[in-house]
Design an enzyme around this catalytic site. Structure first.
Site, PDB file in Angstrom:
ATOM      1  CG  HIS A  72      -2.108  -0.915   1.049  1.00  0.00           C
ATOM      2  ND1 HIS A  72      -3.361  -0.612   1.503  1.00  0.00           N
ATOM      3  CD2 HIS A  72      -2.211  -2.113   0.426  1.00  0.00           C
ATOM      4  CE1 HIS A  72      -4.189  -1.588   1.181  1.00  0.00           C
ATOM      5  NE2 HIS A  72      -3.515  -2.515   0.537  1.00  0.00           N
ATOM      6  CE1 TYR A 200      -6.368   3.581  10.800  1.00  0.00           C
ATOM      7  CE2 TYR A 200      -5.479   3.822   8.591  1.00  0.00           C
ATOM      8  CZ  TYR A 200      -5.436   3.237   9.851  1.00  0.00           C
ATOM      9  OH  TYR A 200      -4.471   2.302  10.143  1.00  0.00           O
ATOM     10  CE  LYS A 296       3.729   3.629  13.522  1.00  0.00           C
ATOM     11  NZ  LYS A 296       3.675   3.031  12.196  1.00  0.00           N
ATOM     12  CE1 TYR A 383      -1.601   3.966   9.335  1.00  0.00           C
ATOM     13  CE2 TYR A 383      -0.340   2.838   7.629  1.00  0.00           C
ATOM     14  CZ  TYR A 383      -1.444   2.911   8.454  1.00  0.00           C
ATOM     15  OH  TYR A 383      -2.395   1.922   8.412  1.00  0.00           O
TER      16      TYR A 383
END
Ligand code: FAD
Ligand code: DHB
Length: 388
Positions: A72, A200, A296, A383
């Site tokens: 991604h 999100y 994470k 991220y």
């Protein structure tokens, strides 16, 4: 039984550490409370950073990940029905991979079985002894008998509810914690994802996340109250709650179907300091928890393992304890940055406060993120994974 490193817990951290140590000639035994089937039944993480991909390769178990994982290069954030894209590729040159934790665990278990390294499943009453002395030991019950493992070091990879952290005298450890008044209700279904990329969602009805495991399998989450009981969430109710939080295009593309798995996870931030106590090292969720919003947890577990296996290799091969002595400081420096990012994403995207001031701040944060290249770059760097 005697080994060099006794590892408590056969989750991703324990299995990864075991595989890396074994590959470099360091003996280890894993002791796990549950059965292998139970460990594999837990549906959790989906997004992995380069650090995790690299370690799986280093451990020799990355083949299926490269074949089936989805790269991604960006992520989408939907605010009250309007979608925005953040390009990791343009802003950082990097990407993440969508590959489920269940698959990673399976690859690691298969890798371990292939080299014949020992794992004791269904081990009860695991206890740690003499962690500050010179003869550390792990005892447990299995097959109705008591067992003991003598070792040089113990790696506590047994997750947040494990025994390792609790075996440390309270005066030697400091815990920092923040508990959020919400949870995530997750649903896995054999349906195509609504979008090529993760979405999100920040919505006045509450947070949602559209994720995936493959082109035909989707993973969705919605924010829920902590008092929810999974029994009161038939699939239809889940889909009905999810739909109004999505933008129009996603709502139209949404394919619903029966769930394969459904579970509720509470949101928590937690850090135990330090991460080394004599001959005991904590790694992964045993030492720290992040709310799942930043993706994470598993990646932090992998970066702990990266520091720890190299430190142990230095100890055995180079006769140097520098890595061991620095393990806790190095790992915690990275942990706190991931804690900050996960906390920020959680506070910015969930419906937590009814105070209109807090809501305005959330919207201002997001507006800034979409308008400022600097802010988007900071987001993307965090991220895809900070350097270590
Ligand atoms: P665990 O996976 O908890 O494994 C610990 C093991 O120790 C378990 O097998 C347990 O049975 C065993 N154990 C416990 N107690 C004992 C004992 N007394 N004796 C012996 N064995 C014991 N992270 C990401 O990076 N990306 C994501 O996208 C992401 N999404 C998530 C979504 C959800 C809904 C959740 C809940 C988590 C998510 N995470 C994500 C976090 C990630 O799943 C965890 O951080 C990861 O599982 C940590 O691995 P671990 O091996 O340290 O601990
Ligand atoms: C998934 C889980 C997360 O916590 C996240 O931030 C992104 C994706 C997942 O399970 O796919």
């Amino acid at each position: 039984m005697r080994t060099q490193v006794a590892i408590i817990g056969a989750g991703p951290s324990g299995l990864l550490l075991g595989q890396l140590l074994h590959k470099h000639g360091i003996d280890n035994v894993i002791v796990e409370r549950h059965t292998g089937e139970h460990v594999l039944s837990r549906i959790r993480a989906g997004v992995i950073e380069q650090v995790t991909m690299d370690l799986l390769d280093e451990a020799g178990v990355g083949a299926r990940m490269h074949q089936d994982g989805l790269i991604h290069e960006g992520v989408q954030i939907c605010v009250d029905g309007v979608r925005h894209r953040i390009s990791f590729k343009d802003l950082t040159g990097k990407a993440v991979m969508v590959y489920g934790q269940t698959e990673i665990t399976k690859d690691l278990m298969d890798g371990r079985a292939a080299v014949g390294a020992p794992t004791i499943y269904a081990a009860y009453d695991v206890a740690l002894h003499d962690i500050f002395g010179t003869h550390p030991r792990v005892t447990y019950r299995a097959d109705g008998k008591n067992h003991e493992i003598e070792c040089d070091f113990i790696a506590g990879c047994d997750g947040f509810h494990g025994i390792s952290r609790k075996s440390v005298p309270p005066r030697a450890i400091t815990a920092h914690e923040r508990v959020y008044p919400i949870g995530w209700l997750g649903l896995l279904s054999e349906t195509p994802p609504v979008s090529e990329e993760l979405i999100y969602v920040r919505h006045e009805l509450g947070f949602a996340l559209c994720s995936m495991r493959s082109h035909t399998r989707s993973r969705y989450y919605i924010q829920c109250s902590l008092a929810e009981d999974i029994e009161s969430w038939p699939d239809e109710r889940f889909w009905e709650e999810l739909k109004p939080r999505l933008d129009e295009e996603a709502r139209e593309r949404l394919v619903t179907g029966p769930s394969i798995e459904k579970s509720i996870a509470p949101l928590r931030s937690f850090v135990a300091e330090p991460m080394r106590f004599g001959r005991l090292f904590l790694a992964g969720d045993a030492a720290h928890i992040v709310p799942p919003t930043g993706a994470k947890g598993l990646n932090l577990a992998a970066s702990d393992v990266q520091y720890l296996w190299r430190a142990l290799l230095e100890h055995y091969k180079d006769k140097s304890d520098a890595g061991i002595d620095h393990y806790s400081d190095r790992a915690l420096a990275r942990v706190w940055k991931a804690e900050r990012f996960s906390w920020w994403m959680t506070m910015t995207l969930h419906k937590i406060s009814e105070n209109p001031f807090d809501v305005k701040i959330q919207l201002a944060e997001l507006d800034y993120l979409f308008r400022s290249k600097a802010a988007a770059t900071v987001f993307a760097e965090n991220y895809v994974g900070l350097p270590y």
